[in-house]
Design a protein around this motif. Sequence first.
Motif, PDB file in Angstrom:
ATOM      1  N   PRO A  80       0.799  -1.238   0.000  1.00  0.00           N
ATOM      2  CA  PRO A  80       0.000   0.000   0.000  1.00  0.00           C
ATOM      3  C   PRO A  80       0.829   1.284   0.000  1.00  0.00           C
ATOM      4  O   PRO A  80       0.340   2.314  -0.442  1.00  0.00           O
ATOM      5  CB  PRO A  80      -0.836  -0.100   1.272  1.00  0.00           C
TER       6      PRO A  80
ATOM      7  N   ILE B  72      -3.316  -2.241  -3.044  1.00  0.00           N
ATOM      8  CA  ILE B  72      -3.350  -2.996  -1.794  1.00  0.00           C
ATOM      9  C   ILE B  72      -2.394  -4.184  -1.898  1.00  0.00           C
ATOM     10  O   ILE B  72      -1.835  -4.453  -2.947  1.00  0.00           O
ATOM     11  CB  ILE B  72      -4.783  -3.456  -1.434  1.00  0.00           C
ATOM     12  N   ARG B  73      -2.222  -4.891  -0.766  1.00  0.00           N
ATOM     13  CA  ARG B  73      -1.232  -5.956  -0.708  1.00  0.00           C
ATOM     14  C   ARG B  73      -1.609  -7.111  -1.634  1.00  0.00           C
ATOM     15  O   ARG B  73      -2.622  -7.777  -1.431  1.00  0.00           O
ATOM     16  CB  ARG B  73      -1.156  -6.456   0.735  1.00  0.00           C
ATOM     17  N   SER B  92      -5.052  -4.035   3.513  1.00  0.00           N
ATOM     18  CA  SER B  92      -3.736  -3.620   3.973  1.00  0.00           C
ATOM     19  C   SER B  92      -3.426  -3.864   5.455  1.00  0.00           C
ATOM     20  O   SER B  92      -2.274  -3.788   5.859  1.00  0.00           O
ATOM     21  CB  SER B  92      -3.531  -2.138   3.656  1.00  0.00           C
TER      22      SER B  92
END
Lengths: 86, 150
Positions: A80, B72-73, B92
């Motif tokens: 992120p 995002i991850r 996240s």
Amino acid sequence: MAEPKDGCVKPAAGVLGVPPSKEKATSSPALAAEEVAPKLSARVGHPAPDFEVNAYVEGGFKNVKLSDYKGKWIVLCFYPGDFTFV
Amino acid sequence: MSAVAVKYPELKAMGVEVLAMSVDSRFSHKIWQEEELSKMVEGGVPFPMLTDPGGNVGRVYGVYDEASGVDIRGRFIIDPDFNIRAMEVLTSEVGRNVAELIRQVQAFQHVAKTGEVTPSGWRPGKATLSPDPDLTGKVWKVWKPEQAFE
């Protein structure tokens, strides 16, 4: 004046393999942007979508193309943001 | 990211190239490396840190979140033929499990090398299965679900 070798913004091709946008007579930039916006295409068992982007590599700046690593196992990790906690 | 960096020598020994990517600029990556990551991991993270301004690459990989404007991850295993073999995407707040990443790469490499398939929870050295018409309906004879957790 000579172009700086590596300025604030270095051109990179971005997502590769996206068909070039068709010139259309549209007065709405938003609509035009939507037309060319890359769509989700990553699927297991299918080729990885290729891209070329700016990167920080071994203390320096360069452009990196995913397909430069073809022939090796690649782990691509999105996160992120820099300075986040997890 | 730093957890992946700690296991980087192991990944490298397996022939794996790691690429990290966020919407941050390369300048931000540089300062994060110098000011923080290099203090968490000796020498800092040893793999390229890629930029995705605007999240266009993230959109194609299905990890870009418009609401927060970040990728995002997400973690993708790509094989030498350039096909995606595995993907994992998390919001996240939860970090990734690097041990599981390594296990999956080991399994995919084993399959690519041997043509065998790996049952649930497989790790190197554990039993594999060889797909064969005679095995149809008989997996229970050669593999028990409990083995996934041994």
